[in-house]
Design a protein around this motif. Structure first.
Motif, PDB file in Angstrom:
ATOM      1  N   ARG A  43      36.289  39.899  26.698  1.00  0.00           N
ATOM      2  CA  ARG A  43      35.041  40.168  26.916  1.00  0.00           C
ATOM      3  C   ARG A  43      34.503  39.543  28.264  1.00  0.00           C
ATOM      4  N   PRO A  44      34.872  39.612  29.400  1.00  0.00           N
ATOM      5  CA  PRO A  44      34.654  39.028  30.692  1.00  0.00           C
ATOM      6  C   PRO A  44      32.890  39.056  30.895  1.00  0.00           C
ATOM      7  N   TYR A  45      32.465  40.235  30.591  1.00  0.00           N
ATOM      8  CA  TYR A  45      30.971  40.394  30.666  1.00  0.00           C
ATOM      9  C   TYR A  45      30.059  39.416  29.871  1.00  0.00           C
ATOM     10  N   LEU A  46      30.771  38.923  29.052  1.00  0.00           N
ATOM     11  CA  LEU A  46      29.818  38.238  27.914  1.00  0.00           C
ATOM     12  C   LEU A  46      28.964  37.035  28.635  1.00  0.00           C
ATOM     13  N   PHE A  47      29.481  36.707  29.895  1.00  0.00           N
ATOM     14  CA  PHE A  47      28.616  35.511  30.564  1.00  0.00           C
ATOM     15  C   PHE A  47      27.541  36.174  31.042  1.00  0.00           C
TER      16      PHE A  47
ATOM     17  N   PRO B 118      24.662  46.944  28.273  1.00  0.00           N
ATOM     18  CA  PRO B 118      26.062  46.664  28.085  1.00  0.00           C
ATOM     19  C   PRO B 118      26.842  47.317  29.005  1.00  0.00           C
ATOM     20  N   PRO B 119      28.150  47.103  29.062  1.00  0.00           N
ATOM     21  CA  PRO B 119      29.057  47.802  30.008  1.00  0.00           C
ATOM     22  C   PRO B 119      29.460  48.950  29.336  1.00  0.00           C
ATOM     23  N   THR B 120      29.509  50.225  30.285  1.00  0.00           N
ATOM     24  CA  THR B 120      29.926  51.401  29.534  1.00  0.00           C
ATOM     25  C   THR B 120      31.455  51.168  29.264  1.00  0.00           C
ATOM     26  N   PRO B 121      31.856  52.544  28.378  1.00  0.00           N
ATOM     27  CA  PRO B 121      33.337  52.439  28.437  1.00  0.00           C
ATOM     28  C   PRO B 121      34.366  52.381  29.592  1.00  0.00           C
ATOM     29  N   ALA B 122      33.863  53.300  30.520  1.00  0.00           N
ATOM     30  CA  ALA B 122      34.504  53.169  31.639  1.00  0.00           C
ATOM     31  C   ALA B 122      34.675  51.735  32.429  1.00  0.00           C
ATOM     32  N   GLN B 123      33.798  51.103  32.420  1.00  0.00           N
ATOM     33  CA  GLN B 123      33.515  49.857  33.000  1.00  0.00           C
ATOM     34  C   GLN B 123      34.574  48.775  32.191  1.00  0.00           C
ATOM     35  N   ILE B 124      34.608  49.075  31.194  1.00  0.00           N
ATOM     36  CA  ILE B 124      35.428  48.006  30.151  1.00  0.00           C
ATOM     37  C   ILE B 124      36.771  48.408  30.286  1.00  0.00           C
ATOM     38  N   VAL B 125      37.105  49.555  30.425  1.00  0.00           N
ATOM     39  CA  VAL B 125      38.352  50.063  30.793  1.00  0.00           C
ATOM     40  C   VAL B 125      38.799  49.730  32.102  1.00  0.00           C
ATOM     41  N   ALA B 126      38.035  49.769  33.213  1.00  0.00           N
ATOM     42  CA  ALA B 126      38.298  49.483  34.478  1.00  0.00           C
ATOM     43  C   ALA B 126      38.770  47.741  34.638  1.00  0.00           C
ATOM     44  N   CYS B 127      38.045  47.352  33.762  1.00  0.00           N
ATOM     45  CA  CYS B 127      38.192  45.851  33.506  1.00  0.00           C
ATOM     46  C   CYS B 127      39.450  45.561  33.102  1.00  0.00           C
ATOM     47  N   ALA B 128      40.059  45.977  32.056  1.00  0.00           N
ATOM     48  CA  ALA B 128      41.054  45.826  31.228  1.00  0.00           C
ATOM     49  C   ALA B 128      42.252  46.289  32.210  1.00  0.00           C
ATOM     50  N   LEU B 129      42.275  47.328  32.956  1.00  0.00           N
ATOM     51  CA  LEU B 129      43.044  47.770  33.976  1.00  0.00           C
ATOM     52  C   LEU B 129      43.161  46.943  35.061  1.00  0.00           C
ATOM     53  N   THR B 130      42.120  46.282  35.659  1.00  0.00           N
ATOM     54  CA  THR B 130      41.935  45.473  36.576  1.00  0.00           C
ATOM     55  C   THR B 130      43.143  43.855  35.987  1.00  0.00           C
ATOM     56  N   GLN B 131      42.781  43.632  34.782  1.00  0.00           N
ATOM     57  CA  GLN B 131      43.461  42.520  34.341  1.00  0.00           C
ATOM     58  C   GLN B 131      45.029  42.770  34.190  1.00  0.00           C
ATOM     59  N   LEU B 132      45.229  43.924  33.740  1.00  0.00           N
ATOM     60  CA  LEU B 132      46.536  44.438  33.754  1.00  0.00           C
ATOM     61  C   LEU B 132      47.352  44.394  35.257  1.00  0.00           C
ATOM     62  N   SER B 133      46.562  44.929  36.279  1.00  0.00           N
ATOM     63  CA  SER B 133      47.178  45.187  37.616  1.00  0.00           C
ATOM     64  C   SER B 133      47.315  43.669  38.055  1.00  0.00           C
ATOM     65  N   LEU B 134      46.400  42.684  37.850  1.00  0.00           N
ATOM     66  CA  LEU B 134      46.554  41.331  38.357  1.00  0.00           C
ATOM     67  C   LEU B 134      47.860  40.598  37.650  1.00  0.00           C
ATOM     68  N   ALA B 135      47.889  40.810  36.364  1.00  0.00           N
ATOM     69  CA  ALA B 135      49.054  40.124  35.621  1.00  0.00           C
ATOM     70  C   ALA B 135      50.386  40.601  36.152  1.00  0.00           C
TER      71      ALA B 135
ATOM     72  N   ALA C 286      47.723  55.687  31.258  1.00  0.00           N
ATOM     73  CA  ALA C 286      47.421  56.811  30.652  1.00  0.00           C
ATOM     74  C   ALA C 286      46.843  56.826  29.237  1.00  0.00           C
ATOM     75  N   LEU C 287      47.248  55.770  28.425  1.00  0.00           N
ATOM     76  CA  LEU C 287      46.720  55.665  27.014  1.00  0.00           C
ATOM     77  C   LEU C 287      45.021  55.381  27.194  1.00  0.00           C
ATOM     78  N   LEU C 288      44.821  54.674  28.072  1.00  0.00           N
ATOM     79  CA  LEU C 288      43.339  54.103  28.258  1.00  0.00           C
ATOM     80  C   LEU C 288      42.598  55.369  28.827  1.00  0.00           C
ATOM     81  N   ASP C 289      43.138  56.162  29.758  1.00  0.00           N
ATOM     82  CA  ASP C 289      42.511  57.301  30.243  1.00  0.00           C
ATOM     83  C   ASP C 289      42.311  58.439  29.015  1.00  0.00           C
ATOM     84  N   ASP C 290      43.141  58.619  28.128  1.00  0.00           N
ATOM     85  CA  ASP C 290      43.064  59.398  27.110  1.00  0.00           C
ATOM     86  C   ASP C 290      41.923  58.813  26.279  1.00  0.00           C
ATOM     87  N   PHE C 291      41.972  57.634  26.071  1.00  0.00           N
ATOM     88  CA  PHE C 291      40.932  56.740  25.137  1.00  0.00           C
ATOM     89  C   PHE C 291      39.427  57.161  25.617  1.00  0.00           C
TER      90      PHE C 291
END
Length: 93
Positions: A2-6, A21-38, A83-88
């Protein structure tokens, strides 16, 4: 998870803004950014397993979160996770 918690806490403390609160699309975008950076830093093979737990936290509380957790734990590649986050997201519409 929850990086938006701050931002939420800042808004509660200073009381000058209404927290939105962030939208589901914003939350997924944040998760995908974390995945890409990792994946850039560690390689896809290490990144996907390491980010699974965070993705579960990102989607927690949304309809279909249990299915996402199950599917992300079986994912091996970044493309599978995307793909699974897009389906979500599509399932929330």
């Amino acid at each position: 998870g929850r990086p938006y918690l701050f931002g939420e806490l800042r808004d509660l403390v200073d009381g000058t803004r209404l927290y939105v609160p962030p939208t589901p699309a914003q939350i997924v975008a944040c998760a995908l950014t974390q995945l890409s950076l990792a994946a850039e830093e560690k390689g896809e093979r290490r990144a996907v397993p390491e980010v699974r737990k965070q993705i579960a936290a990102y989607v927690s509380g949304f309809r279909g979160a249990a299915d996402v957790r199950r599917r992300v734990n079986a994912a091996v590649t970044c493309d599978e996770v995307r793909a699974l986050l897009d389906d979500f997201l599509a399932g929330l519409s």
